[in-house]
Design a protein around this motif. Sequence first.
Motif, mmCIF file in Angstrom:
data_model
loop_
_atom_site.group_PDB
_atom_site.id
_atom_site.type_symbol
_atom_site.label_atom_id
_atom_site.label_comp_id
_atom_site.label_asym_id
_atom_site.label_seq_id
_atom_site.Cartn_x
_atom_site.Cartn_y
_atom_site.Cartn_z
ATOM 1 N N ALA A 22 -31.524 -17.524 31.824
ATOM 2 C CA ALA A 22 -31.355 -17.480 33.287
ATOM 3 C C ALA A 22 -29.919 -17.138 33.663
ATOM 4 C CB ALA A 22 -31.769 -18.801 33.911
ATOM 5 N N LEU A 23 -28.957 -17.741 32.977
ATOM 6 C CA LEU A 23 -27.558 -17.485 33.317
ATOM 7 C C LEU A 23 -27.142 -16.047 33.014
ATOM 8 C CD1 LEU A 23 -25.961 -20.868 32.194
ATOM 9 C CD2 LEU A 23 -26.406 -20.064 34.543
ATOM 10 N N ALA A 24 -27.759 -15.430 32.024
ATOM 11 C CA ALA A 24 -27.495 -14.013 31.736
ATOM 12 C C ALA A 24 -28.304 -13.112 32.673
ATOM 13 C CB ALA A 24 -27.833 -13.707 30.280
ATOM 14 N N LEU A 25 -29.490 -13.567 33.038
ATOM 15 C CA LEU A 25 -30.373 -12.770 33.885
ATOM 16 C C LEU A 25 -29.848 -12.600 35.306
ATOM 17 C CD1 LEU A 25 -33.032 -11.308 34.455
ATOM 18 C CD2 LEU A 25 -34.090 -13.560 34.799
ATOM 19 N N HIS A 26 -29.287 -13.640 35.883
ATOM 20 C CA HIS A 26 -28.888 -13.579 37.283
ATOM 21 C C HIS A 26 -27.888 -12.461 37.586
ATOM 22 C CE1 HIS A 26 -30.373 -17.974 37.982
ATOM 23 N NE2 HIS A 26 -31.346 -17.129 37.685
ATOM 24 N N PRO A 27 -26.779 -12.342 36.864
ATOM 25 C CA PRO A 27 -25.874 -11.225 37.168
ATOM 26 C C PRO A 27 -26.482 -9.862 36.837
ATOM 27 C CG PRO A 27 -25.033 -12.498 35.301
ATOM 28 C CD PRO A 27 -26.211 -13.244 35.850
ATOM 29 N N LYS A 31 -27.048 -7.014 39.777
ATOM 30 C CA LYS A 31 -26.472 -5.667 39.679
ATOM 31 C C LYS A 31 -27.547 -4.601 39.893
ATOM 32 C CE LYS A 31 -23.961 -2.622 36.567
ATOM 33 N NZ LYS A 31 -23.456 -2.430 35.222
ATOM 34 N N ILE A 32 -28.701 -4.784 39.284
ATOM 35 C CA ILE A 32 -29.763 -3.771 39.358
ATOM 36 C C ILE A 32 -30.350 -3.662 40.759
ATOM 37 C CG2 ILE A 32 -32.090 -3.174 38.534
ATOM 38 C CD1 ILE A 32 -31.232 -4.395 35.798
ATOM 39 N N ILE A 33 -30.552 -4.799 41.428
ATOM 40 C CA ILE A 33 -31.220 -4.740 42.739
ATOM 41 C C ILE A 33 -30.249 -4.912 43.904
ATOM 42 C CG2 ILE A 33 -33.433 -5.474 41.788
ATOM 43 C CD1 ILE A 33 -32.924 -8.220 43.102
ATOM 44 N N THR A 42 -34.332 -18.956 39.100
ATOM 45 C CA THR A 42 -35.293 -18.815 38.013
ATOM 46 C C THR A 42 -35.973 -20.158 37.780
ATOM 47 O OG1 THR A 42 -34.023 -17.046 36.981
ATOM 48 C CG2 THR A 42 -35.620 -18.179 35.594
ATOM 49 N N TYR A 43 -37.301 -20.118 37.774
ATOM 50 C CA TYR A 43 -38.125 -21.301 37.601
ATOM 51 C C TYR A 43 -38.849 -21.179 36.256
ATOM 52 C CZ TYR A 43 -37.554 -20.751 42.638
ATOM 53 O OH TYR A 43 -37.040 -20.537 43.890
ATOM 54 N N PHE A 44 -38.800 -22.236 35.465
ATOM 55 C CA PHE A 44 -39.473 -22.243 34.167
ATOM 56 C C PHE A 44 -40.640 -23.216 34.204
ATOM 57 C CE2 PHE A 44 -35.181 -20.853 33.280
ATOM 58 C CZ PHE A 44 -35.391 -19.771 32.442
ATOM 59 N N GLU A 82 -37.479 -3.500 32.473
ATOM 60 C CA GLU A 82 -37.028 -3.177 31.116
ATOM 61 C C GLU A 82 -35.822 -4.020 30.718
ATOM 62 O OE1 GLU A 82 -36.553 1.079 31.170
ATOM 63 O OE2 GLU A 82 -38.721 1.413 31.011
ATOM 64 N N ALA A 83 -34.901 -4.244 31.660
ATOM 65 C CA ALA A 83 -33.720 -5.063 31.371
ATOM 66 C C ALA A 83 -34.115 -6.510 31.090
ATOM 67 C CB ALA A 83 -32.732 -4.989 32.533
ATOM 68 N N VAL A 84 -35.069 -7.032 31.847
ATOM 69 C CA VAL A 84 -35.542 -8.403 31.625
ATOM 70 C C VAL A 84 -36.205 -8.510 30.254
ATOM 71 C CG1 VAL A 84 -37.144 -10.189 32.415
ATOM 72 C CG2 VAL A 84 -35.751 -8.940 34.084
#
Length: 126
Positions: A22-27, A31-33, A42-44, A82-84
């Motif tokens: 999640a911490l890597a996904l957020h930035p 950037k992408i959107i 992010t909910y797990f 694709e990035a996710v």
Amino acid sequence: MPHITVDYSESLTEAFDRRGFALALHPLAAKIISTTPGACKTYFRRMEEIVVAGGEPEHAVIRIEAAILSGRTPETKTELSEAVMDLVRQYLAATPQLSVQTSVNVLDLDRTWYRSDTVDRTEGTV
């Protein structure tokens, strides 16, 4: 926004670094959107039982849905998915005893109806 939901098999609890993901996904998503990392959530959800194929215990699942505000191009949504997918591989430890099926789906939140607010209660107001 975005709201990212990650369902994962209970058998991946130790192998999947959810917080790191999640911490890597957020930035990355920001950037992408074209949003800010602070807007990302992010909910797990650990799934106690997911049946894949014939129900053999060596199957596991990571299913990710990213709900973003409508209006993004198909190319942007493809880039995000694709990035996710690439990122989740980095935060999943080797699981030689498991076959892990991973999927990503990007959904639109309709700008007409979607609402969000942040309430700051530090001011002592009611």
